[in-house]
Design a protein around this motif. Structure first.
Motif, PDB file in Angstrom:
ATOM      1  N   VAL A 176       1.301  -1.586  -0.347  1.00 20.68           N
ATOM      2  CA  VAL A 176       0.589  -0.024  -0.268  1.00 20.68           C
ATOM      3  C   VAL A 176       0.805   0.898  -0.449  1.00 20.68           C
ATOM      4  CG1 VAL A 176      -1.786   1.452   0.787  1.00 20.68           C
ATOM      5  CG2 VAL A 176      -1.644  -1.507   1.275  1.00 20.68           C
ATOM      6  N   SER A 177       0.864   1.883  -1.183  1.00 20.27           N
ATOM      7  CA  SER A 177       1.890   3.334  -1.502  1.00 20.27           C
ATOM      8  C   SER A 177       1.488   4.432  -1.346  1.00 20.27           C
ATOM      9  CB  SER A 177       2.775   2.994  -2.176  1.00 20.27           C
ATOM     10  OG  SER A 177       2.132   2.425  -3.419  1.00 20.27           O
ATOM     11  N   ILE A 178       0.128   4.502  -2.011  1.00 19.69           N
ATOM     12  CA  ILE A 178      -0.750   5.673  -2.705  1.00 19.69           C
ATOM     13  C   ILE A 178      -0.754   6.611  -1.070  1.00 19.69           C
ATOM     14  CG2 ILE A 178      -2.749   6.937  -3.110  1.00 19.69           C
ATOM     15  CD1 ILE A 178      -2.561   4.356  -4.738  1.00 19.69           C
ATOM     16  N   PRO A 179      -0.493   7.315  -1.397  1.00 21.72           N
ATOM     17  CA  PRO A 179      -0.616   8.565   0.720  1.00 21.72           C
ATOM     18  C   PRO A 179      -2.117   8.332   1.064  1.00 21.72           C
ATOM     19  CG  PRO A 179       0.602   9.537  -1.276  1.00 21.72           C
ATOM     20  CD  PRO A 179       0.616   8.767  -1.685  1.00 21.72           C
ATOM     21  N   SER A 180      -2.818   8.839   0.201  1.00 26.60           N
ATOM     22  CA  SER A 180      -4.146   8.489   1.004  1.00 26.60           C
ATOM     23  C   SER A 180      -4.776   7.398   0.929  1.00 26.60           C
ATOM     24  CB  SER A 180      -5.275   9.291  -0.057  1.00 26.60           C
ATOM     25  OG  SER A 180      -4.956  10.906  -0.290  1.00 26.60           O
ATOM     26  N   GLN A 181      -4.393   6.446   0.644  1.00 30.65           N
ATOM     27  CA  GLN A 181      -4.814   5.066   1.283  1.00 30.65           C
ATOM     28  C   GLN A 181      -4.396   5.069   2.288  1.00 30.65           C
ATOM     29  OE1 GLN A 181      -4.553   1.972  -2.385  1.00 30.65           O
ATOM     30  NE2 GLN A 181      -6.316   2.963  -3.427  1.00 30.65           N
ATOM     31  N   LEU A 182      -2.719   5.281   2.503  1.00 32.18           N
ATOM     32  CA  LEU A 182      -2.070   5.226   3.943  1.00 32.18           C
ATOM     33  C   LEU A 182      -2.909   6.484   5.129  1.00 32.18           C
ATOM     34  CD1 LEU A 182       1.696   5.473   2.883  1.00 32.18           C
ATOM     35  CD2 LEU A 182       0.672   3.574   3.225  1.00 32.18           C
ATOM     36  N   ARG A 183      -3.369   6.711   4.276  1.00 37.55           N
ATOM     37  CA  ARG A 183      -4.010   7.645   5.687  1.00 37.55           C
ATOM     38  C   ARG A 183      -5.471   7.467   6.118  1.00 37.55           C
ATOM     39  NH1 ARG A 183      -4.445  11.669   2.251  1.00 37.55           N
ATOM     40  NH2 ARG A 183      -2.230  12.956   3.348  1.00 37.55           N
ATOM     41  N   TRP A 184      -6.345   6.450   4.888  1.00 39.64           N
ATOM     42  CA  TRP A 184      -7.197   6.067   5.505  1.00 39.64           C
ATOM     43  C   TRP A 184      -6.714   4.643   6.429  1.00 39.64           C
ATOM     44  CZ3 TRP A 184      -9.011   9.592   3.197  1.00 39.64           C
ATOM     45  CH2 TRP A 184     -10.434   9.907   2.945  1.00 39.64           C
ATOM     46  N   TRP A 371       2.799  19.673  -1.119  1.00 37.98           N
ATOM     47  CA  TRP A 371       3.392  19.140  -2.160  1.00 37.98           C
ATOM     48  C   TRP A 371       3.480  17.888  -2.275  1.00 37.98           C
ATOM     49  CZ3 TRP A 371       1.007  19.414  -7.118  1.00 37.98           C
ATOM     50  CH2 TRP A 371       1.838  18.706  -8.213  1.00 37.98           C
ATOM     51  N   ASP A 372       5.034  17.531  -1.970  1.00 31.95           N
ATOM     52  CA  ASP A 372       5.696  16.200  -1.765  1.00 31.95           C
ATOM     53  C   ASP A 372       4.905  15.164  -1.147  1.00 31.95           C
ATOM     54  OD1 ASP A 372       7.364  17.400  -3.369  1.00 31.95           O
ATOM     55  OD2 ASP A 372       8.622  17.165  -1.903  1.00 31.95           O
ATOM     56  N   ALA A 373       3.697  15.384  -0.435  1.00 35.31           N
ATOM     57  CA  ALA A 373       2.774  14.210   0.165  1.00 35.31           C
ATOM     58  C   ALA A 373       1.560  14.613  -0.563  1.00 35.31           C
ATOM     59  CB  ALA A 373       2.927  14.846   1.501  1.00 35.31           C
ATOM     60  N   ASP A 491      -1.096  11.644   9.608  1.00 35.13           N
ATOM     61  CA  ASP A 491       0.309  10.701   9.361  1.00 35.13           C
ATOM     62  C   ASP A 491       0.875  10.905   7.999  1.00 35.13           C
ATOM     63  OD1 ASP A 491      -0.911   7.565  11.656  1.00 35.13           O
ATOM     64  OD2 ASP A 491      -0.504   9.310  11.974  1.00 35.13           O
ATOM     65  N   SER A 492       0.515  10.607   7.639  1.00 39.68           N
ATOM     66  CA  SER A 492       1.128  11.210   6.286  1.00 39.68           C
ATOM     67  C   SER A 492       1.345  12.731   5.165  1.00 39.68           C
ATOM     68  CB  SER A 492       0.700  10.103   4.650  1.00 39.68           C
ATOM     69  OG  SER A 492      -0.593  10.983   4.752  1.00 39.68           O
ATOM     70  N   VAL A 493       1.247  13.182   6.749  1.00 37.39           N
ATOM     71  CA  VAL A 493       1.163  14.924   5.848  1.00 37.39           C
ATOM     72  C   VAL A 493       2.827  15.301   7.140  1.00 37.39           C
ATOM     73  CG1 VAL A 493       0.141  17.080   6.257  1.00 37.39           C
ATOM     74  CG2 VAL A 493      -1.136  15.030   5.642  1.00 37.39           C
ATOM     75  N   LEU A 494       3.167  16.225   6.772  1.00 39.19           N
ATOM     76  CA  LEU A 494       4.159  16.784   6.877  1.00 39.19           C
ATOM     77  C   LEU A 494       3.883  17.651   7.766  1.00 39.19           C
ATOM     78  CD1 LEU A 494       7.047  16.612   4.018  1.00 39.19           C
ATOM     79  CD2 LEU A 494       6.951  15.321   6.478  1.00 39.19           C
ATOM     80  N   PRO A 495       4.194  18.519   9.049  1.00 43.99           N
ATOM     81  CA  PRO A 495       4.001  19.539   9.256  1.00 43.99           C
ATOM     82  C   PRO A 495       3.729  20.701   8.576  1.00 43.99           C
ATOM     83  CG  PRO A 495       5.273  19.173  10.804  1.00 43.99           C
ATOM     84  CD  PRO A 495       5.187  17.467   9.923  1.00 43.99           C
ATOM     85  N   LEU A 496       3.568  22.129   8.386  1.00 44.03           N
ATOM     86  CA  LEU A 496       3.796  22.918   7.654  1.00 44.03           C
ATOM     87  C   LEU A 496       5.032  23.479   8.191  1.00 44.03           C
ATOM     88  CD1 LEU A 496       0.282  23.966   6.662  1.00 44.03           C
ATOM     89  CD2 LEU A 496       2.237  23.325   5.807  1.00 44.03           C
ATOM     90  N   SER A 497       4.994  23.911   9.632  1.00 44.98           N
ATOM     91  CA  SER A 497       6.059  24.547   9.652  1.00 44.98           C
ATOM     92  C   SER A 497       6.655  24.104  11.280  1.00 44.98           C
ATOM     93  CB  SER A 497       5.892  26.641   9.956  1.00 44.98           C
ATOM     94  OG  SER A 497       4.962  26.678  11.109  1.00 44.98           O
ATOM     95  N   PRO A 503       3.123  14.123  13.774  1.00 40.94           N
ATOM     96  CA  PRO A 503       4.298  13.458  13.266  1.00 40.94           C
ATOM     97  C   PRO A 503       4.877  13.456  11.676  1.00 40.94           C
ATOM     98  CG  PRO A 503       2.736  12.463  13.736  1.00 40.94           C
ATOM     99  CD  PRO A 503       1.914  13.082  14.303  1.00 40.94           C
ATOM    100  N   THR A 504       6.098  13.391  11.558  1.00 42.18           N
ATOM    101  CA  THR A 504       6.091  13.429  10.148  1.00 42.18           C
ATOM    102  C   THR A 504       5.950  11.947   9.502  1.00 42.18           C
ATOM    103  OG1 THR A 504       8.466  13.180  10.527  1.00 42.18           O
ATOM    104  CG2 THR A 504       7.626  15.625  10.689  1.00 42.18           C
ATOM    105  N   HIS A 505       6.238  11.788   7.954  1.00 39.95           N
ATOM    106  CA  HIS A 505       5.893  10.391   7.882  1.00 39.95           C
ATOM    107  C   HIS A 505       6.365  10.340   6.395  1.00 39.95           C
ATOM    108  CE1 HIS A 505       4.360   6.158   7.104  1.00 39.95           C
ATOM    109  NE2 HIS A 505       3.585   7.009   5.729  1.00 39.95           N
ATOM    110  N   GLU A 506       7.212   9.444   6.211  1.00 40.99           N
ATOM    111  CA  GLU A 506       7.744   9.332   5.190  1.00 40.99           C
ATOM    112  C   GLU A 506       7.302   9.087   4.193  1.00 40.99           C
ATOM    113  OE1 GLU A 506      11.745   8.480   2.704  1.00 40.99           O
ATOM    114  OE2 GLU A 506      11.882   8.536   4.879  1.00 40.99           O
ATOM    115  N   VAL A 507       6.909   9.321   2.718  1.00 37.95           N
ATOM    116  CA  VAL A 507       5.360   8.746   1.936  1.00 37.95           C
ATOM    117  C   VAL A 507       6.107   7.816   1.265  1.00 37.95           C
ATOM    118  CG1 VAL A 507       4.508   9.218  -0.040  1.00 37.95           C
ATOM    119  CG2 VAL A 507       4.223  10.997   0.855  1.00 37.95           C
ATOM    120  N   ALA A 508       6.083   6.749   0.906  1.00 38.78           N
ATOM    121  CA  ALA A 508       6.478   5.393   0.674  1.00 38.78           C
ATOM    122  C   ALA A 508       7.239   5.462  -0.438  1.00 38.78           C
ATOM    123  CB  ALA A 508       5.533   4.002   1.013  1.00 38.78           C
TER     124      ALA A 508
END
Length: 515
Positions: A176-184, A371-373, A491-497, A503-508
């Motif tokens: 499972v690699s799509i960020p929104s699916q990981l968010r779900w 954008w990157d997430a 989890d799959s979203v980087l904080p804006l500042s 938490p940060t989470h590196e997208v697969a």
């Protein structure tokens, strides 16, 4: 030749050594497979349905049943699998409407535990669930991991790891690699830990803030309709609904503090400035973000900082919300060139802390993402050229609309509703937004308008300090790094500042575009 084609199409997915088919046992009771077919030309490169049925009959007798998720159609009639199939379709490369999760989990549990209304002769522990979508990866992986988390007590990390280990060949990325699916999957974990209670409510999009917006970018708001089988474009922002934010503020206390001020709703009096020389709220928000001390910020690198405000109330019927971006540049001979495509799904019940608040989610909030997430093209990490740097969606629950719908997981022995299947041949498949890609497109009046002019240029005579009627923000709770209205970043979203929580989470990496 057909066998070679199937191996090529299966690509990074593991094949079952005994069956010779594109399938795997996620656990002893859950089989994930790519979508089988009994008709040409798909039969040449997909799992042959007859071989799949024979394998399941030989290994499991009558103790197997299929759960399928293909909004594009299964590719076979129900009768070819003895009618032993449950339908919960939604479009490829997207997360499911969350309202489907309690139904899917409850129906799978009842079948595997031998408590469903059909075939009670099945023995507990002997039955298997066969899940499939198109490639048996993204949608099937989301459901498989959700079941392990919600019904078997697995952690998110262990469930995702197991699916990857069983479904993917080594070195070919995550299952499972799509960020929104990981968010779900993260949503499912929170749903499970807080009583499996879900509240479906409509959501109103108040504003969309975009930092570093490039030229020629079309911004659309989408949601699920037709029980989740179709993604509908509810609104595409026009130039008249766009404000380029300019100006400066003398003192910045950080981006989060300014957003807190911006979300308070009314200003003094009737919503106008007390001092005409004072920068507008939107100017403060954008400028504060630019002045952030975060060394990793991308804000202001290129493009402009923009606020989109719908001219009329923009209400989506469910809590699932998709923001879609497409960047186009003008080409010759009546064509435009699509240079970037990206989107993101989120659910306002979870972004409003519904599970943690005992099923009473916040009435408003802000969802942020970089954008990157964002989700890429057809489930891959590709998005094309950068369209923006960061985005925030301000949402609220509209007043005077339909009441909330409480959705609990069906109980044991309860008959579980399934949704209507898509046409199995795919002949009448609705447009689901799955075919978005880069490349030339025929110019349309709407695309030409976006492509010819800068997406961040204000119209002559426009002002940047108006915020519309007072009631546009009435009831919208403030948001910031402190206070009870703080919203945890998914989890799959980087904080804006560094001023913002979460938490940060590196997208697969290693995404499989064929999911």
């Amino acid at each position: 030749m057909a066998s070679l084609l199937r191996q090529i199409v299966a690509g990074p997915r593991a094949r079952h050594p005994e069956a010779g088919l594109d399938l795997c046992y996620v656990t002893d009771n859950i089989i994930a497979t790519s979508g089988p077919s009994g008709t040409y030309p798909q039969l040449a490169y997909r799992n042959p349905l007859s071989q799949l049925v024979k394998f399941l009959d030989d290994k499991h007798g009558s103790d197997w049943a299929i759960w399928e998720f293909r909004a594009e159609g299964t590719g076979y009639p129900d009768s070819e699998v003895y009618g032993r199939v449950k339908h919960y379709p939604w479009p490829d490369h997207h997360p499911p409407p969350f309202a489907l999760i309690p139904l899917i989990m409850g129906s799978m549990r009842n079948w595997l535990k031998g408590t469903d209304a059909e075939g009670k002769e099945g023995k507990e522990g002997k039955r298997v669930v066969v899940v499939h979508c198109k490639a048996g990866k993204g949608r099937s992986g989301t459901v498989s991991c959700s079941y392990l988390i919600s019904e078997e007590g697995w952690s998110v990390e262990d469930a995702l790891k197991r699916f990857t280990e069983r479904r993917m060949r080594p070195g070919f990325g995550a299952g499972v690699s799509i960020p929104s699916q990981l968010r779900w999957v993260g949503y499912v974990d929170r749903w499970t830990k807080h009583g499996k209670r879900y509240i479906e409510r409509p959501v109103e999009v108040v504003e969309v803030h975009v930092w570093g917006l490039r030229d020629g970018v079309k911004v659309a708001v989408e949601g699920f309709v037709d029980e989740g089988r179709t993604i509908k474009n509810f609104h595409t922002f026009s130039k008249e609904e766009r404000d380029l934010v300019r100006g400066d503020i003398k003192k910045s206390n950080g981006f989060a503090d300014v957003v807190t001020e911006a979300m308070k709703g009314k200003q003094a009096g009737n919503g106008t400035k007390e001092n005409s020389d004072e920068p507008s709220i939107s100017e403060k928000v954008m400028t504060a973000a630019q002045n952030s001390n975060d060394p990793d910020r991308l804000i202001g690198s290129k493009g402009g900082d923009v606020v989109f405000r719908p001219s009329e109330p923009l209400v989506i019927p469910t809590s699932d919300l998709n923001i879609d971006f497409e960047r186009r540049n003008k080409a010759s001979y009546g064509f435009t060139m699509v240079t970037s495509v990206a989107h993101v799904w989120f659910n306002t019940y979870f972004e409003g802390n519904g599970p943690e608040n005992g099923g009473n989610p916040d009435d408003s909030g802000v969802f942020e993402i970089e954008w990157d997430a964002m989700d890429g093209i057809k489930g891959s990490s590709r998005k094309g050229t950068r369209a923006f740097d960061k985005m925030a969606v301000v949402w609220k629950t509209p007043r005077g609309r339909q009441s909330s719908i409480v959705i609990n997981e069906p109980s044991v022995d309860e008959e579980v509703k399934q949704t209507q299947p898509a046409d199995w041949r795919g002949d009448a498949a609705p447009s689901t937004g799955m075919d978005k890609d880069l490349g030339l497109r025929a110019a349309t009046p709407s695309s030409a308008s976006v492509s010819r002019a800068s997406s961040v240029r204000s119209h002559k005579g426009e002002t940047n300090d108006g915020h519309g009627p007072d009631d546009e923000r009435e009831g919208v709770k403030p948001y910031g790094a402190e206070g009870e209205n703080e919203i945890k970043a998914p989890d799959s979203v980087l904080p804006l500042s560094k001023d913002l929580p979460g938490p940060t989470h590196e997208v697969a990496k290693g995404d499989d575009p064929s999911t």
